[in-house]
Design an enzyme around this catalytic site. Structure first.
Site, PDB file in Angstrom:
ATOM      1  N   CYS A 289       0.802  -1.233   0.000  1.00  0.00           N
ATOM      2  CA  CYS A 289       0.000   0.000   0.000  1.00  0.00           C
ATOM      3  C   CYS A 289       0.833   1.280   0.000  1.00  0.00           C
ATOM      4  O   CYS A 289       0.531   2.202  -0.774  1.00  0.00           O
ATOM      5  CB  CYS A 289      -1.028  -0.015   1.118  1.00  0.00           C
ATOM      6  SG  CYS A 289      -0.610  -0.916   2.599  1.00  0.00           S
ATOM      7  N   ARG A 319       8.054 -11.244   4.767  1.00  0.00           N
ATOM      8  CA  ARG A 319       7.681 -11.048   6.170  1.00  0.00           C
ATOM      9  C   ARG A 319       8.437 -12.053   7.027  1.00  0.00           C
ATOM     10  O   ARG A 319       8.410 -13.256   6.763  1.00  0.00           O
ATOM     11  CB  ARG A 319       6.166 -11.199   6.346  1.00  0.00           C
ATOM     12  CG  ARG A 319       5.410 -10.125   5.573  1.00  0.00           C
ATOM     13  CD  ARG A 319       3.925 -10.229   5.671  1.00  0.00           C
ATOM     14  NE  ARG A 319       3.283  -9.218   4.822  1.00  0.00           N
ATOM     15  CZ  ARG A 319       1.983  -9.159   4.577  1.00  0.00           C
ATOM     16  NH1 ARG A 319       1.174 -10.058   5.128  1.00  0.00           N
ATOM     17  NH2 ARG A 319       1.486  -8.207   3.806  1.00  0.00           N
ATOM     18  N   GLN A 337       1.358 -11.547  -3.430  1.00  0.00           N
ATOM     19  CA  GLN A 337      -0.008 -11.128  -3.114  1.00  0.00           C
ATOM     20  C   GLN A 337      -0.699 -10.550  -4.343  1.00  0.00           C
ATOM     21  O   GLN A 337      -0.112  -9.757  -5.080  1.00  0.00           O
ATOM     22  CB  GLN A 337       0.033 -10.088  -2.000  1.00  0.00           C
ATOM     23  CG  GLN A 337      -1.283  -9.857  -1.300  1.00  0.00           C
ATOM     24  CD  GLN A 337      -1.074  -9.066  -0.023  1.00  0.00           C
ATOM     25  OE1 GLN A 337      -0.594  -7.941  -0.050  1.00  0.00           O
ATOM     26  NE2 GLN A 337      -1.432  -9.658   1.103  1.00  0.00           N
ATOM     27  N   ASP A 339      -2.596  -8.100  -4.898  1.00  0.00           N
ATOM     28  CA  ASP A 339      -2.973  -6.913  -4.135  1.00  0.00           C
ATOM     29  C   ASP A 339      -3.547  -5.841  -5.053  1.00  0.00           C
ATOM     30  O   ASP A 339      -3.134  -5.717  -6.205  1.00  0.00           O
ATOM     31  CB  ASP A 339      -1.738  -6.369  -3.424  1.00  0.00           C
ATOM     32  CG  ASP A 339      -2.064  -5.669  -2.128  1.00  0.00           C
ATOM     33  OD1 ASP A 339      -3.260  -5.576  -1.797  1.00  0.00           O
ATOM     34  OD2 ASP A 339      -1.129  -5.234  -1.445  1.00  0.00           O
ATOM     35  N   HIS A 341      -5.162  -1.604  -4.821  1.00  0.00           N
ATOM     36  CA  HIS A 341      -5.544  -0.421  -4.060  1.00  0.00           C
ATOM     37  C   HIS A 341      -6.356   0.495  -4.967  1.00  0.00           C
ATOM     38  O   HIS A 341      -5.906   0.876  -6.046  1.00  0.00           O
ATOM     39  CB  HIS A 341      -4.302   0.282  -3.508  1.00  0.00           C
ATOM     40  CG  HIS A 341      -3.582  -0.563  -2.508  1.00  0.00           C
ATOM     41  ND1 HIS A 341      -2.543  -1.389  -2.850  1.00  0.00           N
ATOM     42  CD2 HIS A 341      -3.817  -0.758  -1.181  1.00  0.00           C
ATOM     43  CE1 HIS A 341      -2.139  -2.046  -1.768  1.00  0.00           C
ATOM     44  NE2 HIS A 341      -2.895  -1.684  -0.755  1.00  0.00           N
ATOM     45  N   LYS A 423     -12.249  -4.139   7.980  1.00  0.00           N
ATOM     46  CA  LYS A 423     -12.122  -5.048   6.846  1.00  0.00           C
ATOM     47  C   LYS A 423     -13.388  -5.877   6.686  1.00  0.00           C
ATOM     48  O   LYS A 423     -14.070  -6.184   7.664  1.00  0.00           O
ATOM     49  CB  LYS A 423     -10.956  -6.030   7.041  1.00  0.00           C
ATOM     50  CG  LYS A 423      -9.621  -5.417   7.344  1.00  0.00           C
ATOM     51  CD  LYS A 423      -8.540  -6.497   7.368  1.00  0.00           C
ATOM     52  CE  LYS A 423      -8.744  -7.488   8.518  1.00  0.00           C
ATOM     53  NZ  LYS A 423      -7.766  -8.594   8.488  1.00  0.00           N
ATOM     54  N   HIS A 469      -8.369  -1.297   0.067  1.00  0.00           N
ATOM     55  CA  HIS A 469      -7.381  -2.357  -0.102  1.00  0.00           C
ATOM     56  C   HIS A 469      -8.163  -3.627  -0.437  1.00  0.00           C
ATOM     57  O   HIS A 469      -9.112  -3.963   0.264  1.00  0.00           O
ATOM     58  CB  HIS A 469      -6.599  -2.593   1.184  1.00  0.00           C
ATOM     59  CG  HIS A 469      -5.930  -1.373   1.742  1.00  0.00           C
ATOM     60  ND1 HIS A 469      -4.557  -1.249   1.839  1.00  0.00           N
ATOM     61  CD2 HIS A 469      -6.445  -0.220   2.253  1.00  0.00           C
ATOM     62  CE1 HIS A 469      -4.256  -0.081   2.393  1.00  0.00           C
ATOM     63  NE2 HIS A 469      -5.388   0.562   2.654  1.00  0.00           N
TER      64      HIS A 469
END
Length: 594
Positions: A289, A319, A337, A339, A341, A423, A469
């Site tokens: 992000c 991570r 991911q 992902d 945005h 979320k 997100h």
């Protein structure tokens, strides 16, 4: 994870079983020390400090003692005690004494602040008494002695802290009927057969190597085909829905995460810093992000008419998960991911949520995940949440309104939000009924402001966009692990690394078999030729073990007719058909991902 006594219909039963088990263990080890023993999903556990390691044979004896205790119809008796009474009662139990001191200070058994009046209470059955809030059954006779089983022994640090003493944890499961127990044990056996770690190795999809390191999977050509097809599918769907794909690299200056708030909340999960100078420190990217918001800021002046902007990226993130938490592909240190945005105006939140929801439903439906529920994950009273009550209230109200506007049924869970916003998490059940958290949509009013994201509104003044997100399958690695178990390794044709294998009955058909394989390969199928000298049945069995969707048998008749005899991995004989007919059938199955 302990379960909620209000929502779990088995809570009283399993809580009572945990106490009965603790009594049985102390009968064998009178000087043993007991810690805590809560009900959990599908069962219960209890932690013990004992004079010797437990063995599987001990579990058999403990079970027999539990059945004798159950047969005694002992009532579960509740009473409240003062802190001093509790100290005297548990004078020889150091873990209980530590809990009592915490309770006296207003902490619960997990060391967290307890809201409300602190009451120290115990439950007693027969000769065993324990610190406990309950609830329990009325008496041990309400437990079905044929419907529980002790499952395993594991190590567990006191209060989950590796600096504390390691205890021995006994896991058990308990049900109302023998039939429920047998069904659960059958499900466990099916899950064992489907374990993605075992199937991944048997099917040659991925491996872990000590030379590379824990939590860092390496994928074979077959495994990479699956990864590629998974990402290709989501990319196609996202493009169709107006998402733009970007790339923002693997390494980022640490300062960006300090500005976004990730450093304060997630630095323990980041890989160690790479220091170029005192003012220039880099981190392997743990999330996307801040990078996507930086990209947004590089686009120049953005008008309200330009919104929404939807940035999607298949980014590998890093991570530093605790080694004890690593588990095959479902918990790794390098994760890719899917992902996205979405930068939008506040009045566009519902519309963008609806669009993201359509993407999620299409993708999960294609993978045959149709049984799922939605958890509205909210900020809790404790935790590392950005302190901005007004923005939290805005984000929560917007997300709740979007769920309701789309007719999505949901349940609320406090303390499960991201540090920057609430979320909507999609919890899907696989073919074995196990629940997995897969997709997520999050509403963020906080990070865009912290990173200076703006657009020029209709009033010609700067405004801060809202960021949604969104992840459809979460991470490629974890979702692949889920899919391996969901399908039992028998992937649908479009996803299978090998879609068909050509099997000549004798060497006389070998040249024709090579020709068939080449024609299918040229048309886009992933096809292998089994030219091993084994008998045909051996080749078929090998293809079935590799879970290849189609076996194309070739004998003299098939060669003469330019045909193949088609069998499925499930053993179905589809008979002989022209090569072009099979090809058209397979391509249509792949095209529709059916």
């Amino acid at each position: 994870m302990p379960v909620d006594p209000k929502s779990d219909p088995y809570y009283r039963l399993r809580h009572s079983l945990a106490h009965v088990m603790a009594q049985a263990v102390l009968e064998i080890f009178p000087d043993g020390k007991v810690a805590i023993g809560p009900p959990i999903e599908n069962g219960f556990y209890y932690d013990f400090d004992l004079p010797r390691p437990l063995t599987p044979e001990d579990l058999t004896e403990i079970e027999q003692r539990m059945k004798r205790i159950i047969a005694g119809n002992h009532p579960f008796i509740y009473r409240e005690v003062s802190a001093e009474e509790a100290r005297q009662l548990f004078a020889n139990q150091p873990y209980k004494l530590e809990l009592i001191e915490g309770l006296a200070k207003g902490l619960d058994e997990y060391g967290e602040t307890h809201h409300g009046d602190t009451v120290i209470s115990t439950y007693r059955q027969d000769t065993f008494e324990d610190l406990c809030r309950g609830p329990h059954l009325n008496h041990t006779g309400e437990i079905n002695p044929e419907a529980f089983k002790l499952m395993s022994i594991a190590g567990a640090y006191w209060r989950g802290d590796e600096k504390n003493r390691q205890l021995q944890r006994i896991y058990g499961t308990g049900w109302n009927t023998k039939e429920e127990l047998e069904a659960y044990l059958h499900q466990l056996e099916e899950a064992r057969k489907r374990d993605h770690r075992r199937l991944g190795k048997e099917l040659g999809l991925f491996f872990f190597s000590d030379d590379i390191g824990p939590g860092l999977p390496i994928f074979t050509p077959k495994g990479e085909i699956i990864r590629h097809e998974m990402e290709k599918f989501v990319r196609e769907v996202q493009t169709r829905y107006g998402y733009q794909h970007v790339w923002t690299g693997n390494v980022v200056k640490e300062q960006l995460y300090r500005k976004s708030g990730h450093y304060d909340n997630y630095r323990d999960s980041m890989f160690p810093p790479m220091v170029e100078s005192e003012d220039l420190v880099f981190r392997l990217k743990p999330m996307n992000c801040p990078s996507h918001m930086t990209l947004y800021n590089q686009l120049g002046v953005i008008s309200y008419r330009d919104l929404p902007l939807r940035f999607a990226e298949f980014a590998t993130l890093y991570r530093y998960e605790d080694s004890g938490a690593l588990s095959g592909l479902t918990r790794v240190r390098a994760l890719t991911q899917d992902d996205c945005h979405i930068f939008c105006r506040p009045d566009q939140i519902q519309e963008e949520f609806s669009l993201a929801l359509q993407v999620i439903r299409e993708v999960l439906g294609t993978y045959k995940f149709t049984d799922y529920k939605v958890r509205l994950s909210l900020r809790g009273n404790e935790g590392k949440y950005v302190q901005d009550d007004e923005k939290w209230e805005q984000a929560t109200a917007a997300l709740r309104a979007a769920l309701e506007a789309n007719g999505v049924e949901y349940f609320e869970a406090e303390g499960e939000a991201a540090f920057y916003g609430p979320k909507a998490d999609f919890l899907a059940r696989d073919v074995l009924g196990r629940e997995w958290q897969l997709s997520t949509i999050q509403v963020d009013f906080i990070q865009p402001a912290r990173l200076g994201c703006e657009y020029i509104g209709e009033d010609d003044k700067p405004h801060t966009p809202v960021v949604l997100h969104r992840a459809v399958t979460g991470t490629t690695e974890r979702f692949m692990g889920v899919l391996i178990e969901h399908y039992g390794g028998a992937f649908p044709l479009w996803l299978a690394p090998v879609q068909a294998v050509v099997i000549p009955i004798t060497d006389k058909q070998m040249e024709y078999a090579r020709n068939v394989r080449q024609r299918l390969f040229a048309a886009g199928l992933r096809v292998e030729l089994d030219d091993n000298r084994d008998r045909m049945q051996g080749k078929i069995r090998r293809a079935q073990l590799q879970k290849i969707p189609y076996m194309l048998i070739i004998g003299a008749r098939e060669e003469a007719a330019d045909a193949v005899a088609v069998r499925t991995r499930a053993g179905e004989d589809l008979g002989a058909m022209p090569v072009e007919t099979f090809l058209a059938r397979a391509l249509e199955e792949i095209r529709t991902r059916s």
